[in-house]
Write an enzyme that holds these catalytic residues in place. Structure first.
Site, mmCIF file in Angstrom:
data_model
loop_
_atom_site.group_PDB
_atom_site.id
_atom_site.type_symbol
_atom_site.label_atom_id
_atom_site.label_comp_id
_atom_site.label_asym_id
_atom_site.label_seq_id
_atom_site.Cartn_x
_atom_site.Cartn_y
_atom_site.Cartn_z
ATOM 1 N N ASP A 27 38.647 0.718 66.707
ATOM 2 C CA ASP A 27 38.191 1.558 66.701
ATOM 3 C C ASP A 27 38.731 3.120 68.243
ATOM 4 O O ASP A 27 38.512 4.392 67.833
ATOM 5 C CB ASP A 27 36.941 2.048 66.896
ATOM 6 N N PHE B 255 36.189 -2.453 53.419
ATOM 7 C CA PHE B 255 35.425 -3.297 54.005
ATOM 8 C C PHE B 255 34.301 -3.346 54.957
ATOM 9 O O PHE B 255 35.160 -1.850 55.653
ATOM 10 C CB PHE B 255 36.548 -4.307 54.831
ATOM 11 N N LYS C 3 28.802 4.376 55.523
ATOM 12 C CA LYS C 3 30.428 3.964 55.810
ATOM 13 C C LYS C 3 30.558 4.753 54.417
ATOM 14 O O LYS C 3 31.780 5.359 54.809
ATOM 15 C CB LYS C 3 30.378 3.024 55.650
ATOM 16 N N LYS D 297 52.633 -5.215 84.227
ATOM 17 C CA LYS D 297 51.760 -6.141 84.407
ATOM 18 C C LYS D 297 50.411 -5.870 85.083
ATOM 19 O O LYS D 297 50.891 -5.444 87.098
ATOM 20 C CB LYS D 297 52.050 -7.520 84.571
ATOM 21 N N ASN E 268 40.511 -8.493 68.429
ATOM 22 C CA ASN E 268 39.571 -8.695 67.943
ATOM 23 C C ASN E 268 39.618 -10.177 67.012
ATOM 24 O O ASN E 268 40.719 -11.069 67.271
ATOM 25 C CB ASN E 268 38.614 -7.882 66.927
ATOM 26 N N PRO F 257 42.812 6.404 64.940
ATOM 27 C CA PRO F 257 42.985 7.345 63.694
ATOM 28 C C PRO F 257 41.876 6.561 62.615
ATOM 29 O O PRO F 257 42.951 5.555 62.260
ATOM 30 C CB PRO F 257 44.508 7.109 62.962
ATOM 31 N N ASP F 258 41.052 6.909 62.339
ATOM 32 C CA ASP F 258 40.459 5.807 60.746
ATOM 33 C C ASP F 258 41.842 6.481 59.446
ATOM 34 O O ASP F 258 41.800 7.258 58.799
ATOM 35 C CB ASP F 258 39.359 6.495 60.839
ATOM 36 N N ILE F 259 42.273 4.949 59.318
ATOM 37 C CA ILE F 259 43.372 4.890 58.851
ATOM 38 C C ILE F 259 42.492 5.117 57.025
ATOM 39 O O ILE F 259 43.283 5.978 56.557
ATOM 40 C CB ILE F 259 44.214 3.700 58.674
ATOM 41 N N LYS G 211 33.027 8.365 54.702
ATOM 42 C CA LYS G 211 34.622 7.841 54.503
ATOM 43 C C LYS G 211 35.254 8.175 52.354
ATOM 44 O O LYS G 211 36.261 8.409 52.506
ATOM 45 C CB LYS G 211 35.235 6.858 54.449
HETATM 46 O O1 C5P Z 1 33.954 2.620 60.565
HETATM 47 P P1 C5P Z 1 34.350 0.723 60.014
HETATM 48 O O2 C5P Z 1 35.158 0.110 61.016
HETATM 49 O O3 C5P Z 1 33.465 0.383 60.548
HETATM 50 O O4 C5P Z 1 35.092 0.986 58.709
HETATM 51 C C1 C5P Z 1 35.946 -0.185 57.733
HETATM 52 C C2 C5P Z 1 36.742 -0.095 57.117
HETATM 53 O O5 C5P Z 1 37.483 0.825 57.625
HETATM 54 C C3 C5P Z 1 37.359 -1.070 56.504
HETATM 55 O O6 C5P Z 1 37.916 -1.009 55.325
HETATM 56 C C4 C5P Z 1 39.123 -0.702 57.913
HETATM 57 O O7 C5P Z 1 39.742 -1.632 57.527
HETATM 58 C C5 C5P Z 1 38.711 0.566 57.413
HETATM 59 N N1 C5P Z 1 39.599 1.263 59.155
HETATM 60 C C6 C5P Z 1 40.539 1.410 59.451
HETATM 61 N N2 C5P Z 1 40.543 2.646 60.213
HETATM 62 C C7 C5P Z 1 39.425 2.582 61.865
HETATM 63 C C8 C5P Z 1 39.010 1.629 61.319
HETATM 64 C C9 C5P Z 1 38.350 0.994 60.210
HETATM 65 O O8 C5P Z 1 40.567 1.643 58.296
HETATM 66 N N3 C5P Z 1 40.572 3.359 62.170
#
Ligand code: C5P
Length: 409
Positions: A284, A328, A342, A294, A215, A310-312, A346
């Site tokens: 995500d 953020f 959000k 390749k 991105n 994983p959502d950190i 979270k």
């Molecule tokens: O749900 P979204 O991706 O919009 O959430 C954004 C927030 O979650 C940001 O603080 C981003 O750094 C964190 N995030 C994360 N791990 C992910 C996706 C988002 O820590 N896989």
């Protein structure tokens, strides 16, 4: 030369350690700066340092004899190593050579400087200076990280052309910068004593040996926050996706590529963190498979199967004893509604929401944020990411301390 808040330094007792390196000549200027604002500065040099500058020079600048030898009866009579160790409010070693750092890590007492540090509970700050390869060597990095874990501050090194002709990190920070660190140390920032863990930049999710899904995040906002937090006295650990940005001084950086690597690194560090800031633009989803070689033209699959990363932030906020979390939300529409949803989902204390537009947000030098918390909303208008980061850290520190007060009551 600008001296901010010189009165803060008046009467402070600073022990200046000098180890062997060509940058030792800059220490004379540092000693002079400090003496000029009324600090009491005493100097201890390693035998190596005396090969680069003479003790008499520093004696002339500070007005005090310079100690170099643990076993010199005259020096011990003037102020012995234990007395020196107890005397100082702050010990600063500039330059701190690779050898000096290794000795401090190992707890050696083979020079007067090392003996004093070992015998002292006084806060210690190092200003490393060495060849960039030496600085980047895993041994030096391991030594410095272990010392930082013990609470030793690390100021620099700066990047640039070195005395040996190499270019890279390893230059002693300029005396004025070191002086500002000392002022900041005694001023104590709003995050003094806190360990702040932060993610920044994009992640790259590989498709094959050469391609990835990424991105437009530049990492600028996260790096500005890291700098602003360090300036307020926080110990900062930065887990960064791939960016073109240099690691700011005094910050421990772990570089990663994928969301999974970022997750693993954050989880390895988080137990020590007081505050977690999730500023990274984490992918995500990732491709379910990554081709070893390749993928050739014509054999490219027409569709990709993606699996969730994983959502950190959610994982950190969900820990049994989570740090204070700032997340953020970069949105293109219904910014505040989406962001509040959000924040609740979270379970994080503070969320910084921003609208992504052509002039702000991703890959831009400016941004605007709205901070959402249980206490309400604070709007920080569009401005440079540096200034914005300073304001954000101000509010973060306020809300963090309010949260601690509630936790402890
Ligand atoms: O749900 P979204 O991706 O919009 O959430 C954004 C927030 O979650 C940001 O603080 C981003 O750094 C964190 N995030 C994360 N791990 C992910 C996706 C988002 O820590 N896989």
């Amino acid at each position: 030369m600008a001296h901010s808040d010189p009165q803060i330094l008046a009467g402070r007792r600073i022990l200046l350690g000098v180890s062997g390196g060509i940058a030792a000549y800059k220490t004379v200027e540092l000693a002079r700066l400090r003496v000029s604002v009324g600090c009491d500065v005493r100097v201890v040099m390693t035998p190596g340092a005396t090969q680069f500058i003479g003790p008499l020079t520093l004696q002339a600048v500070t007005g005090w004899p310079v100690s170099t030898d643990t076993f010199d009866p005259q020096q011990e009579a003037a102020m012995g190593h234990i007395a020196l160790a107890r005397w100082a409010d702050l010990i600063v070693i500039a330059p701190a050579s690779a050898n000096c750092i290794a000795g401090l890590h190992a707890g050696q007492a083979d020079t007067l400087l090392h003996t004093v540090c070992l015998a002292s509970t006084t806060p210690l700050a190092l200003a490393p200076a060495m060849n960039s390869q030496m600085w980047q060597h895993p041994a030096t990095q391991a030594n410095i990280q272990a010392l930082q874990q013990r609470g030793v501050q690390c100021w620099g090194p700066a990047e640039g052309v070195q005395a040996c002709g190499d270019t890279g990190p390893g230059r002693l920070q300029e005396p004025t910068e070191l002086y500002q660190h000392i002022v900041a140390y005694f001023t104590r920032g709003s995050l003094a004593g806190c360990h702040l863990l932060l993610t920044a930049g994009p992640t790259r999710e590989p498709l094959d040996a050469v391609r990835y899904i990424g991105n437009r995040s530049s990492g600028k906002m996260g790096y500005a926050i890291a700098k602003a937090a360090a300036a307020q006295g926080a110990r900062v650990t930065l887990v960064s996706g791939p960016t073109a940005l240099a690691c700011p001084p005094d910050i421990t950086r772990h570089q990663v590529q994928t969301a999974q690597q970022m997750y693993d690194q954050v989880m390895a560090q988080v137990s020590e963190a007081d505050i977690f800031v999730a500023c990274a633009a984490v992918a995500d989803y990732r491709p379910e498979t990554c081709a070893e070689h390749k993928i050739k033209k014509g054999t490219v699959p027409r569709s990709l199967t993606m699996v969730p990363n994983p959502d950190i932030l959610a994982a950190v906020a969900g820990l049994p004893e989570p740090p204070y979390c700032l997340g953020f939300a970069a949105e293109t529409d219904q910014v505040l509604t989406q962001a509040e949803t959000k924040r609740k989902a979270k379970k994080i204390s503070l969320l910084a929401a921003n609208r992504v537009s052509a002039t702000a947000g991703f890959d831009a030098d400016e941004n605007a944020l709205t901070l959402l918390s249980d206490q309400g909303r604070i709007h920080l208008p569009q401005q440079s990411k540096q200034r914005l980061a300073q304001q954000l850290i101000h509010h973060l520190a306020e809300q963090y301390h309010a949260y601690l007060t509630i936790q402890n009551s």
